[in-house]
Design an enzyme around this catalytic site. Structure first.
Site, PDB file in Angstrom:
ATOM      1  N   HIS A  73       8.839 -28.892  20.133  1.00  0.00           N
ATOM      2  CA  HIS A  73       8.778 -30.109  20.516  1.00  0.00           C
ATOM      3  C   HIS A  73       9.427 -30.491  21.671  1.00  0.00           C
ATOM      4  O   HIS A  73      10.362 -30.087  22.092  1.00  0.00           O
ATOM      5  CB  HIS A  73       9.018 -30.832  19.372  1.00  0.00           C
ATOM      6  CG  HIS A  73       8.896 -32.339  19.182  1.00  0.00           C
ATOM      7  ND1 HIS A  73       7.719 -32.847  19.425  1.00  0.00           N
ATOM      8  CD2 HIS A  73       9.988 -33.331  18.990  1.00  0.00           C
ATOM      9  CE1 HIS A  73       7.813 -34.442  19.407  1.00  0.00           C
ATOM     10  NE2 HIS A  73       9.205 -34.718  19.158  1.00  0.00           N
ATOM     11  N   ASN A 132      12.566 -40.050  20.938  1.00  0.00           N
ATOM     12  CA  ASN A 132      11.448 -39.317  20.364  1.00  0.00           C
ATOM     13  C   ASN A 132      10.205 -40.242  20.798  1.00  0.00           C
ATOM     14  O   ASN A 132      10.092 -40.992  21.437  1.00  0.00           O
ATOM     15  CB  ASN A 132      11.297 -38.861  18.781  1.00  0.00           C
ATOM     16  CG  ASN A 132      10.990 -37.774  18.231  1.00  0.00           C
ATOM     17  OD1 ASN A 132      10.013 -37.345  19.031  1.00  0.00           O
ATOM     18  ND2 ASN A 132      11.097 -37.262  17.222  1.00  0.00           N
ATOM     19  N   GLN A 185       2.967 -40.787  19.947  1.00  0.00           N
ATOM     20  CA  GLN A 185       2.067 -39.787  20.135  1.00  0.00           C
ATOM     21  C   GLN A 185       1.242 -39.597  19.029  1.00  0.00           C
ATOM     22  O   GLN A 185      -0.015 -39.118  19.171  1.00  0.00           O
ATOM     23  CB  GLN A 185       2.692 -38.337  20.480  1.00  0.00           C
ATOM     24  CG  GLN A 185       3.285 -37.644  19.305  1.00  0.00           C
ATOM     25  CD  GLN A 185       3.909 -36.528  19.585  1.00  0.00           C
ATOM     26  OE1 GLN A 185       5.142 -36.279  20.019  1.00  0.00           O
ATOM     27  NE2 GLN A 185       3.329 -35.302  19.424  1.00  0.00           N
ATOM     28  N   CYS A 198       3.641 -34.207  22.854  1.00  0.00           N
ATOM     29  CA  CYS A 198       5.009 -34.645  23.071  1.00  0.00           C
ATOM     30  C   CYS A 198       5.602 -34.124  24.452  1.00  0.00           C
ATOM     31  O   CYS A 198       6.170 -35.135  24.861  1.00  0.00           O
ATOM     32  CB  CYS A 198       5.769 -33.975  21.910  1.00  0.00           C
ATOM     33  SG  CYS A 198       5.797 -32.054  21.814  1.00  0.00           S
TER      34      CYS A 198
END
Length: 445
Positions: free
Chosen positions: A365, A386, A64, A70
């Site tokens: 997040h 992630n 990102q 996110c």
């Protein structure tokens, strides 16, 4: 009655510090290595090796970059996992995060204008108006907000609508857009105070939206209405889709019924009894679109639902407080990875409910659960995809201990089919309790 700190107190504090054996050594270590570097416990890595009994193959991680997208990356990644397997796409394939970013910014502007109009009779220092003006819009969001965008605008491949400077590093865009929105808030509130008609206000708001659209088009690029999509699959077979719309692309290549996906939270505060649903006032992006709605459950049930979906071969969107007790380099989310309390001999213990109630924690997040390690029927650690690129963790993947999940994980998204009948009935029939705009469950990942 409050009293000022005296010089005598300070002298006593200083003498106390200097008289304790070992403080000089601790001071040198922390000054040179920082708090987390000194407090790092290597045992956390040994106890949380990245091996999992359920481990989905989801390919390369995305990045990102310098943006707060996110929640978009996590949502589009869960969809990409299915697309990749179904259509045998390459590991490099991604859905366009910049495309959903464009429409989210545009819709958030309209959402802000509508809330400014609704609160125009309140003073500027009222808590609601102050809340709106503090951050007119930002990059973050929640699952239901992503659903609202996709249901209205569909999705496109990243190759069709690629990244721009402003989508990858969004600070300048946000500063400019928030200045524009606050500027427009002055005009809208003044028009209403002067007794303007509904039609006059609507005309002015439409002019403002035209300016917002132009700004986004010139900053991010004009989003496609129709496009061609060509690719070679993993068997090198050529495919070509001609003149397809974003909504048609979503239906053909993703095809999820987004009404089947439910936001599950774990918020153990006294104001949110378990097994009930909650909404958040003034939280959303698309006016008239999907509303944010959470089903609050106990942590054991929360984890059972995540495991059911992973066991069925589907990854899980989830939201956490990605601040405490993490090590980016090792890709660890583990309670005790840093022992600050032991380093400084101070008590830092707070319960999950206390952290929420006292502003110490909230969801910051969103990522994707792609695996879990089950030992003797219980989860011990979780595999996390992630969206910070491959240079952190294990090629971008993190390992989350089950104890860390208990404390700092707040939200997952699962299919209704995995809910027990009693919870499904609650979600489908209960009118959600509306929480205040500033409730921690309204935090944007």
């Amino acid at each position: 009655m409050s009293k000022e700190i005296s010089l005598e107190q300070i002298a006593n504090f200083k003498n106390n510090v200097e008289s304790q054996p070992g403080n000089a050594i601790i001071r040198r270590a922390v000054v040179n290595n920082g708090i987390y570097g000194t407090a790092l416990d290597k045992k956390a890595s040994v106890d949380n090796t990245p091996v999992f009994s359920i481990d989905l193959d989801t390919g390369k991680v995305a990045n990102q970059k310098q943006s707060g997208r996110c929640w978009m990356f996590a949502a589009l990644n869960t969809m990409r996992h299915d697309i990749k397997d179904m259509f045998k796409l390459s590991e490099e394939f991604q859905l366009s995060q910049s495309y959903t970013f464009f429409w989210d910014k545009f819709e958030k502007a309209n959402y802000f204008y509508e809330n400014i109009i609704k609160t125009a009779d309140e003073a500027l220092d009222s808590r609601k108006v102050a809340f709106l003006l503090a951050t007119p819009q930002q990059d973050g969001g929640q699952w239901d907000m992503m659903v609202a965008i996709i249901e209205k605008y569909g999705v496109v491949p990243q190759a069709v609508y690629p990244e721009s400077q402003a989508s990858s590093a969004s600070h300048e865009l946000n500063v400019t857009l928030n200045l524009k929105l606050r500027h427009d808030a002055v005009i809208l509130r003044d028009l209403i105070a002067a007794g303007s008609t509904i039609d006059q206000i609507a005309v002015k708001k439409n002019e403002m939206l035209q300016e917002i659209y132009r700004f986004l088009s010139l900053t991010l690029g004009e989003p496609p209405v129709k496009f061609d999509f060509e690719y070679r699959d993993q068997n090198q077979v050529y495919h070509h889709e001609r003149d397809i719309t974003p909504q048609e692309y979503y239906q053909k290549f993703v095809g999820w019924d987004l009404n089947e996906y439910v936001s599950i939270i774990n918020a153990p505060t006294t104001d949110k009894p378990y097994n009930h649903t909650y909404g958040v006032e003034m939280l959303g992006n698309v006016v008239g679109g999907r509303a944010v709605r959470h089903l609050n459950v106990e942590m054991d049930e929360f984890k059972k639902l995540a495991i059911k979906q992973l066991s069925a071969g589907q990854s899980v969107w989830f939201g956490v407080d990605m601040g405490p007790q993490i090590d980016r380099n090792q890709g660890l989310m583990v309670r005790g990875v840093h022992r600050e309390d032991e380093l400084f001999n101070i008590d830092l213990a707070m319960s999950k409910a206390q952290r929420l109630d006292y502003g110490q924690s909230l969801m910051t997040h969103a990522m994707v659960l792609t695996g879990v390690d089950i030992v003797d029927g219980q989860p011990t650690k979780w595999k996390v995809e992630n969206s910070w690129g491959e240079k952190v963790g294990k090629k971008g993947y993190f390992t989350m201990s089950d104890a860390w999940m208990d404390e700092f994980c707040y939200q997952i998204v699962v299919k209704k089919e995995f809910l027990p009948d009693n919870l499904k009935a609650v979600y489908e029939t209960e009118t959600a309790t509306l929480l205040k705009p500033w409730d921690p469950m309204g935090a944007l990942a």
